[in-house]
Design an enzyme around this catalytic site. Structure first.
Site, PDB file in Angstrom:
ATOM      1  N   CYS A 156      42.206  43.060  36.178  1.00 14.36           N
ATOM      2  CA  CYS A 156      42.326  41.671  36.631  1.00 14.36           C
ATOM      3  C   CYS A 156      43.222  40.904  35.643  1.00 14.36           C
ATOM      4  O   CYS A 156      44.391  41.236  35.489  1.00 14.36           O
ATOM      5  CB  CYS A 156      40.936  41.058  36.773  1.00 14.36           C
ATOM      6  SG  CYS A 156      40.877  39.390  37.445  1.00 14.36           S
ATOM      7  N   ASP A 182      42.576  43.105  48.545  1.00 11.78           N
ATOM      8  CA  ASP A 182      42.642  42.206  47.397  1.00 11.78           C
ATOM      9  C   ASP A 182      43.371  40.923  47.784  1.00 11.78           C
ATOM     10  O   ASP A 182      44.352  40.948  48.530  1.00 11.78           O
ATOM     11  CB  ASP A 182      43.389  42.893  46.246  1.00 11.78           C
ATOM     12  CG  ASP A 182      43.144  42.244  44.895  1.00 11.78           C
ATOM     13  OD1 ASP A 182      43.125  41.000  44.822  1.00 11.78           O
ATOM     14  OD2 ASP A 182      42.973  42.979  43.913  1.00 11.78           O
ATOM     15  N   HIS A 218      39.283  43.445  45.489  1.00 12.83           N
ATOM     16  CA  HIS A 218      39.422  43.197  44.062  1.00 12.83           C
ATOM     17  C   HIS A 218      38.196  43.762  43.335  1.00 12.83           C
ATOM     18  O   HIS A 218      37.091  43.782  43.862  1.00 12.83           O
ATOM     19  CB  HIS A 218      39.532  41.696  43.806  1.00 12.83           C
ATOM     20  CG  HIS A 218      40.102  41.340  42.477  1.00 12.83           C
ATOM     21  ND1 HIS A 218      41.447  41.504  42.178  1.00 12.83           N
ATOM     22  CD2 HIS A 218      39.531  40.835  41.354  1.00 12.83           C
ATOM     23  CE1 HIS A 218      41.666  41.104  40.936  1.00 12.83           C
ATOM     24  NE2 HIS A 218      40.508  40.703  40.415  1.00 12.83           N
TER      25      HIS A 218
END
Length: 231
Positions: free
Chosen positions: A109, A167, A198
């Protein structure tokens, strides 16, 4: 380990026997050093790679509560280039400690974004990025990181990227970044998993709809590091 304005907290996971692979620095997502990243670090060490898990949020303090809102609020106070510099110092530390010519950087991330930036700043890395942000994160932050897409001309490989089609980063962003990196002749590999969103690697420790993607990506990560980052 010491950095310019204090001591960067971290935890070093070492293989039980002599390392069979080179050292790796792990950069977390915006939630910081939660148990999942200790699990990932331990798995790296079990696979033969010394793994240093660092807390890039040490200046901003602990989360007030374990929520997305609190995590983004803490991140909004961050000087991201300073966090990237901390990570670079950690990479120097593990290289020196283990007598390595190269080091791995594994980011998730926000950490995946940092990993992309570092591969434009250094030429001694093996980079693995999970759901990194090629065009930056839109949420407010005190001092933002450079956008990886703007640094492509300076990037060196090898780079391995993972995303899920679901995502919110957007497949078009992933592909735009991949095309730009590949056009520079960088050693680049990317995998985009259908039906994964995600943070899908969480599926290696719990049963989720995207667990198959998590398991496959982790096998690929270890194979990549074993090949590109020997002891």
């Amino acid at each position: 380990m010491e950095v310019s304005d204090g001591v960067l907290p971290g935890m070093l996971y070492e293989p039980q026997d002599a390392p069979s692979g080179g050292p790796v620095v792990l950069i977390t997502d915006i939630y910081g050093m939660v148990p999942f990243y200790h699990e990932v670090s331990g798995r790296l060490a079990a696979a033969g790679h010394p793994a240093l898990l660092i807390d890039v949020f040490w200046r901003e303090g602990e989360l007030t509560e374990n929520t997305r809102e609190a995590a983004f609020e803490r991140r909004s106070k961050m000087d991201e280039p300073r966090g990237i510099a901390d990570t670079s110092a950690a990479l120097d530390f593990v290289k020196e400690r283990f007598g390595a010519n190269r080091a791995g950087v594994l980011g998730f991330c926000l950490g995946g974004l940092f990993a992309f930036v570092l591969t434009a700043q250094r030429d001694d890395l093996v980079t693995v990025s999970y759901y990194g942000f090629p065009e930056g994160i839109s949420a407010p932050v005190r001092v933002p990181s450079p956008r990886p897409i703007d640094l492509v001309a300076d990037m060196t490989g090898p780079i391995l990227s993972f995303w899920g089609e679901e995502d919110y980063i957007g497949v078009e962003v992933m592909n735009r970044f991949g095309d730009a990196v590949t056009a520079q002749g960088v050693d680049y590999e990317a995998h985009i998993y259908p039906d994964a969103g995600h943070a899908f690697l969480q599926g290696i420790v719990e049963d989720r709809v995207d667990s198959a993607a998590a398991v496959d990506s982790w096998k690929r990560t270890l194979a990549y590091l074993n090949q590109r980052l020997p002891a």
